[in-house]
Motif scaffolding. Sequence first.
Motif, short mmCIF file in Angstrom:
data_model
loop_
_atom_site.label_atom_id
_atom_site.label_comp_id
_atom_site.label_asym_id
_atom_site.label_seq_id
_atom_site.Cartn_x
_atom_site.Cartn_y
_atom_site.Cartn_z
N GLY A 70 0.76 -1.15 0.10
CA GLY A 70 -0.35 -0.18 -0.01
C GLY A 70 0.61 1.17 -0.05
N ARG A 71 1.99 1.26 0.08
CA ARG A 71 2.79 2.26 0.03
C ARG A 71 3.62 2.17 -1.17
NH1 ARG A 71 6.94 3.60 4.24
NH2 ARG A 71 7.06 5.45 3.12
N VAL A 72 4.10 3.68 -1.92
CA VAL A 72 4.62 3.66 -3.06
C VAL A 72 6.23 4.43 -2.92
CG1 VAL A 72 5.36 5.50 -5.03
CG2 VAL A 72 2.31 4.64 -4.17
N PHE A 73 7.16 3.83 -2.83
CA PHE A 73 8.90 3.38 -3.07
C PHE A 73 9.05 4.03 -4.65
CE2 PHE A 73 7.30 0.48 0.31
CZ PHE A 73 7.85 1.08 1.14
N SER A 74 10.15 5.12 -4.32
CA SER A 74 10.77 5.89 -5.66
C SER A 74 11.75 4.17 -5.72
CB SER A 74 11.88 6.66 -5.24
OG SER A 74 12.36 7.16 -5.78
N GLY A 75 11.89 4.14 -7.03
CA GLY A 75 13.16 3.62 -7.13
C GLY A 75 14.37 3.38 -7.18
N SER A 76 14.10 4.67 -7.01
CA SER A 76 15.68 5.01 -5.93
C SER A 76 16.49 3.95 -4.79
CB SER A 76 15.99 6.38 -6.08
OG SER A 76 15.51 6.37 -5.39
N VAL A 77 15.55 3.74 -4.47
CA VAL A 77 15.55 3.23 -2.53
C VAL A 77 16.89 2.16 -3.11
CG1 VAL A 77 14.63 1.59 -0.78
CG2 VAL A 77 13.49 4.28 -1.95
N ILE A 78 15.99 1.15 -4.38
CA ILE A 78 16.62 -0.03 -4.84
C ILE A 78 18.42 -0.23 -5.36
CG2 ILE A 78 16.88 -2.07 -5.93
CD1 ILE A 78 14.07 -2.61 -5.93
N VAL A 79 18.41 1.24 -5.97
CA VAL A 79 18.96 2.12 -6.66
C VAL A 79 20.29 1.71 -5.71
CG1 VAL A 79 20.96 3.47 -7.85
CG2 VAL A 79 18.75 2.26 -8.80
N GLY B 220 21.47 15.54 -3.13
CA GLY B 220 20.28 15.54 -4.04
C GLY B 220 20.25 13.91 -5.01
N LEU B 221 21.84 13.77 -4.93
CA LEU B 221 21.64 11.76 -5.58
C LEU B 221 20.97 10.74 -5.17
CD1 LEU B 221 24.85 12.45 -7.08
CD2 LEU B 221 23.13 13.47 -8.51
N GLY B 222 20.62 10.54 -3.91
CA GLY B 222 20.28 9.82 -3.53
C GLY B 222 18.51 9.28 -3.01
N VAL B 223 18.71 8.80 -2.38
CA VAL B 223 16.97 8.62 -2.88
C VAL B 223 16.05 9.69 -3.30
CG1 VAL B 223 14.63 7.68 -1.36
CG2 VAL B 223 16.48 6.86 -1.05
N GLN B 224 14.81 9.57 -4.25
CA GLN B 224 14.16 10.96 -4.26
C GLN B 224 12.74 10.75 -4.11
OE1 GLN B 224 15.61 12.85 -6.82
NE2 GLN B 224 18.13 11.42 -5.76
N PRO B 225 11.99 11.81 -4.04
CA PRO B 225 11.17 12.25 -3.56
C PRO B 225 10.13 10.73 -4.54
CG PRO B 225 11.59 13.93 -3.56
CD PRO B 225 12.70 12.82 -4.75
N PRO B 226 8.81 10.64 -4.28
CA PRO B 226 7.80 10.78 -2.87
C PRO B 226 8.76 10.30 -1.72
CG PRO B 226 6.96 9.27 -4.03
CD PRO B 226 7.77 9.94 -4.94
N THR B 227 9.39 9.34 -1.93
CA THR B 227 9.61 8.22 -0.56
C THR B 227 10.91 9.59 -0.17
OG1 THR B 227 9.89 6.91 -2.31
CG2 THR B 227 10.98 6.84 -0.07
N ALA B 228 10.70 9.65 1.61
CA ALA B 228 11.37 10.76 2.61
C ALA B 228 12.44 9.98 3.06
CB ALA B 228 10.87 10.98 3.47
N THR B 229 12.96 10.67 3.33
CA THR B 229 14.51 9.40 4.22
C THR B 229 14.73 10.48 4.96
OG1 THR B 229 16.69 10.07 3.11
CG2 THR B 229 15.12 7.92 2.60
N TRP B 230 15.23 10.56 6.34
CA TRP B 230 16.79 11.61 7.12
C TRP B 230 17.10 12.31 6.15
CZ3 TRP B 230 17.32 8.18 11.09
CH2 TRP B 230 16.01 7.57 11.85
N GLY B 231 17.90 11.73 4.98
CA GLY B 231 18.99 12.52 4.38
C GLY B 231 18.30 13.15 3.39
N ASN B 232 17.41 13.05 2.81
CA ASN B 232 17.11 13.78 1.25
C ASN B 232 16.19 14.84 2.51
OD1 ASN B 232 14.25 12.23 1.72
ND2 ASN B 232 14.23 11.51 0.03
N MET B 233 15.75 14.64 3.60
CA MET B 233 15.09 16.08 4.42
C MET B 233 15.99 16.68 4.94
SD MET B 233 12.40 14.00 6.54
CE MET B 233 12.01 15.41 7.87
#
Length: 273
Positions: A126-135, A213-226
């Motif tokens: 039920g959640r949407v994860f940016s494909g960058s998480v896997i990368v 700005g090269l890590g996990v991309q929106p809409p997925t939030a992480t402490w880093g991109n915050m």
Amino acid sequence: MLVLLFIYAFGGALIFPESYANYTDTSLRLSPPSARHPFGTDTIGRDVLARTIYGGQISLIIGLLAVSIESLVGILVGALAGYYGGFLDSLLMRITEAMLNIPEIFLLIVMAKFFGGRIPEIHLLGRVFSGSVIVIVVIIGLTSWMYLARIVRAEFLSLKENEFVLAARATGTSNFEIIFRHILPNSIAPIIVSATLGVANAILAEAYISFLGLGVQPPTATWGNMLDGANNYLESAPWLWFFPGLLILLTVLSINFLGDGLRDALDPHSRAV
């Protein structure tokens, strides 16, 4: 502290739904901490408290999954090099040393830039994860196994001539069983310590490249991109970087203390000292 952080990240989702964490209200943009929004709001009016909860889930998951890949590759390379020796040992160790000579952050940035955006969004539970998480998980895992491989190799070199290994060979036990059923279980203590510390390193690595700005991309939030989103508001809205930065600090410190404690508990030599 580490238990409380996991409760905060995963238990907090029972209180704040993901839709609330992504809800925007521009009339409340850059509101300071208040009773309604204890951590304030971000540049488009989203609640920072809820964002840190869901961002913490991704940061912790990235750390755990990246260490799983790191451990798998490091154990395999170190075990094969230490057990078989000879040409295979030389080849694997030269590859390991070559990887060690490449700056990890530089490699992370190049690979994240190259592969970023090429994997579509993932819909899971039920959640949407940016494909960058896997990368990011794969890149961190494949660029941080070298130290563990050298640790495992050293353990195998010291154990493979022990009597229990010689007895296993004499009874016709296969090399696979000797490696994974006899030697590896006796090398587990330094592997656990290295893997524990690797979680902290993976979380920091994700924060580094997400801040750029090269890590996990929106809409997925992480402490880093915050932290990346707070880059232009360091003085005018300090709550944007203070709370995710504090959570990263507490998590990394807790994991490092846990790793030090495990090292002291599992290493008889350190206890003797």
